[in-house]
Scaffold this motif. Structure first.
Motif, mmCIF file in Angstrom:
data_model
loop_
_atom_site.group_PDB
_atom_site.id
_atom_site.type_symbol
_atom_site.label_atom_id
_atom_site.label_comp_id
_atom_site.label_asym_id
_atom_site.label_seq_id
_atom_site.Cartn_x
_atom_site.Cartn_y
_atom_site.Cartn_z
ATOM 1 N N GLY A 1 0.763 -1.235 0.037
ATOM 2 C CA GLY A 1 -0.019 0.092 0.018
ATOM 3 C C GLY A 1 0.828 1.310 0.175
ATOM 4 O O GLY A 1 2.130 1.120 0.131
ATOM 5 N N MET A 2 0.185 2.341 -0.190
ATOM 6 C CA MET A 2 0.869 3.837 -0.281
ATOM 7 C C MET A 2 -0.303 4.424 0.495
ATOM 8 O O MET A 2 -1.469 4.663 0.441
ATOM 9 N N ARG A 3 0.322 5.166 1.583
ATOM 10 C CA ARG A 3 -0.389 5.944 2.393
ATOM 11 C C ARG A 3 0.079 7.394 2.517
ATOM 12 O O ARG A 3 1.305 7.802 2.753
ATOM 13 N N SER A 4 -0.913 8.318 2.598
ATOM 14 C CA SER A 4 -0.461 9.815 2.756
ATOM 15 C C SER A 4 0.092 9.942 4.320
ATOM 16 O O SER A 4 -0.573 9.694 4.911
ATOM 17 N N LYS A 5 0.934 10.620 4.340
ATOM 18 C CA LYS A 5 1.647 11.285 5.715
ATOM 19 C C LYS A 5 0.365 12.031 6.136
ATOM 20 O O LYS A 5 -0.500 12.589 5.610
ATOM 21 N N ARG A 6 0.232 12.081 7.570
ATOM 22 C CA ARG A 6 -0.799 12.637 8.248
ATOM 23 C C ARG A 6 -0.895 13.975 7.935
ATOM 24 O O ARG A 6 0.178 14.920 7.741
ATOM 25 N N PHE A 7 -2.120 14.166 7.717
ATOM 26 C CA PHE A 7 -2.297 15.876 7.104
ATOM 27 C C PHE A 7 -2.041 16.864 8.437
ATOM 28 O O PHE A 7 -2.171 16.385 9.623
ATOM 29 N N ASN A 8 -1.471 17.956 8.222
ATOM 30 C CA ASN A 8 -1.373 18.844 9.300
ATOM 31 C C ASN A 8 -2.582 19.457 9.661
ATOM 32 O O ASN A 8 -2.968 20.642 9.236
ATOM 33 N N GLY A 9 -3.166 18.949 10.551
ATOM 34 C CA GLY A 9 -4.528 19.168 11.098
ATOM 35 C C GLY A 9 -5.739 18.209 10.276
ATOM 36 O O GLY A 9 -5.270 16.984 10.139
ATOM 37 N N PHE A 10 -6.616 18.860 9.720
ATOM 38 C CA PHE A 10 -7.553 17.986 8.970
ATOM 39 C C PHE A 10 -7.978 18.415 7.609
ATOM 40 O O PHE A 10 -7.696 19.762 7.476
ATOM 41 N N ILE A 11 -8.478 17.785 6.576
ATOM 42 C CA ILE A 11 -8.815 18.361 5.233
ATOM 43 C C ILE A 11 -10.626 18.068 5.454
ATOM 44 O O ILE A 11 -10.974 17.074 5.852
ATOM 45 N N ASP A 12 -11.187 19.267 5.366
ATOM 46 C CA ASP A 12 -12.607 19.378 5.539
ATOM 47 C C ASP A 12 -13.213 19.065 4.057
ATOM 48 O O ASP A 12 -13.216 19.830 3.289
ATOM 49 N N LEU A 13 -13.863 18.039 4.005
ATOM 50 C CA LEU A 13 -14.477 17.518 2.625
ATOM 51 C C LEU A 13 -15.918 17.446 2.992
ATOM 52 O O LEU A 13 -16.899 16.875 2.117
ATOM 53 N N ASP A 14 -16.573 18.094 3.921
ATOM 54 C CA ASP A 14 -17.953 18.074 4.436
ATOM 55 C C ASP A 14 -18.991 18.744 3.229
ATOM 56 O O ASP A 14 -20.268 18.357 3.199
ATOM 57 N N SER A 15 -18.303 19.382 2.370
ATOM 58 C CA SER A 15 -19.235 19.871 1.227
ATOM 59 C C SER A 15 -19.226 19.261 0.044
ATOM 60 O O SER A 15 -19.874 19.503 -1.007
ATOM 61 N N TYR A 16 -18.514 18.012 0.179
ATOM 62 C CA TYR A 16 -18.407 17.116 -1.121
ATOM 63 C C TYR A 16 -19.190 15.870 -0.754
ATOM 64 O O TYR A 16 -19.225 15.396 0.368
ATOM 65 N N ASP A 17 -19.507 15.104 -1.813
ATOM 66 C CA ASP A 17 -20.036 13.720 -1.517
ATOM 67 C C ASP A 17 -19.417 12.652 -2.323
ATOM 68 O O ASP A 17 -19.804 11.220 -2.103
ATOM 69 N N THR A 18 -18.340 13.066 -3.198
ATOM 70 C CA THR A 18 -17.657 12.048 -4.152
ATOM 71 C C THR A 18 -16.201 11.969 -4.064
ATOM 72 O O THR A 18 -15.817 13.320 -4.073
ATOM 73 N N ILE A 19 -15.630 10.937 -4.033
ATOM 74 C CA ILE A 19 -13.860 10.735 -4.209
ATOM 75 C C ILE A 19 -13.753 10.416 -5.646
ATOM 76 O O ILE A 19 -14.353 9.521 -6.231
ATOM 77 N N ALA A 20 -13.023 11.182 -6.467
ATOM 78 C CA ALA A 20 -12.907 11.092 -7.816
ATOM 79 C C ALA A 20 -11.085 10.839 -7.957
ATOM 80 O O ALA A 20 -10.461 11.265 -7.446
ATOM 81 N N MET A 21 -10.737 9.704 -8.722
ATOM 82 C CA MET A 21 -9.519 9.674 -9.079
ATOM 83 C C MET A 21 -9.270 9.163 -10.652
ATOM 84 O O MET A 21 -9.984 8.409 -11.148
ATOM 85 N N ARG A 22 -8.396 9.909 -11.280
ATOM 86 C CA ARG A 22 -7.870 9.403 -12.484
ATOM 87 C C ARG A 22 -6.796 8.323 -12.427
ATOM 88 O O ARG A 22 -5.766 8.629 -12.150
ATOM 89 N N LEU A 23 -7.081 7.034 -12.892
ATOM 90 C CA LEU A 23 -6.147 6.124 -12.792
ATOM 91 C C LEU A 23 -5.908 5.426 -14.212
ATOM 92 O O LEU A 23 -6.811 5.304 -14.892
ATOM 93 N N CYS A 24 -4.759 4.642 -14.240
ATOM 94 C CA CYS A 24 -4.756 3.617 -15.289
ATOM 95 C C CYS A 24 -4.186 2.417 -14.616
ATOM 96 O O CYS A 24 -3.047 2.400 -13.928
ATOM 97 N N GLY A 25 -5.077 1.369 -14.674
ATOM 98 C CA GLY A 25 -4.780 0.193 -13.832
ATOM 99 C C GLY A 25 -4.191 -0.911 -14.679
ATOM 100 O O GLY A 25 -3.808 -0.786 -15.933
#
Length: 226
Positions: free
Chosen positions: A100-124
């Protein structure tokens, strides 16, 4: 009277414009870039993990290959999945074959309360990957140091760039890779990190499984508001 009516109409129109502008200013943008794998610095925001930390023999790397064609830079998460165990290891693993690859812990939090979807552009590569969102710990015992984790499967066609969209309500609460059988909701305003991982076994029907090489190209990860 006509002059008064004209002034009144002008005032109403100005008020509408002011209200409209204020509303648009208050609304967040329709999308928010969380990660964009277009520089070497972006890679430094992530760390890798694999079963090799516990006695397995899988391996992984994350890099942004140089290109001479002028094409946009993208990240490449790749490696090898092995079901074998290191005979000299003192760990008592029950299962290997994961990276796996994991992001380092954010400095605080990311607030995504105004959003409802995660999108990723990938080539698998035909395998099924796992998208994980980590939030502030409130589901687990407050005495535990682990973040809460919410997971969803990610599958994209082989050798084809594709934008996959995962509604936040499709992410299931998990504990050490196992789904928690409870009616829990993610708090998207308190996100502390994200990860992408791959297992040799499991996934969606039709996906490539088993030990061997894997490769996932990543352009960006965004939050969308539908």
């Amino acid at each position: 009277m006509s002059r008064f009516r004209s002034l009144w109409q002008t005032s109403i129109q100005a008020t509408k414009r002011a209200l409209k502008g204020t509303w648009e200013d208050l609304m967040p943008p329709s999308e928010k870039v969380v990660f964009h794998f277009n520089s070497k610095d972006e890679i430094s925001r992530w760390h890798l993990y694999a079963d090799s930390e516990l006695g397995g023999l899988s391996s992984a790397s994350l890099e942004i290959p140089d290109t001479d064609s002028g094409a946009p830079l993208t990240g490449v998460f790749s490696g090898n999945l092995s079901l074998d165990l290191d005979e000299c290891s003192t760990w008592r693993m029950k299962r290997s074959g994961f990276c796996g690859m994991r992001s380092k812990r954010f400095n605080g939090f990311i607030d995504l309360d105004s959003y409802d979807t995660i999108a990723m552009r990938l080539c698998g590569d035909g395998r099924c990957y796992i998208s994980t969102i980590y939030t502030e710990n409130w589901v687990n015992s407050p005495g535990q140091q682990e973040d809460n984790s919410w997971q969803a499967f990610v599958y994209v066609p082989k050798d084809t760039w594709h934008i996959t969209k995962i509604p936040l309500d499709r992410y299931l609460p998990t504990w050490r890779g196992n789904v928690i059988n409870a009616n829990l909701e993610m708090n998207p305003s308190r996100i502390v990190g994200m990860s992408l991982s791959v297992n040799a076994e499991g996934g969606v029907p039709g996906a490539k499984t088993g030990p061997g090489d894997f490769q996932l190209e990543i352009d960006w990860i965004k939050a969308l508001r539908s």
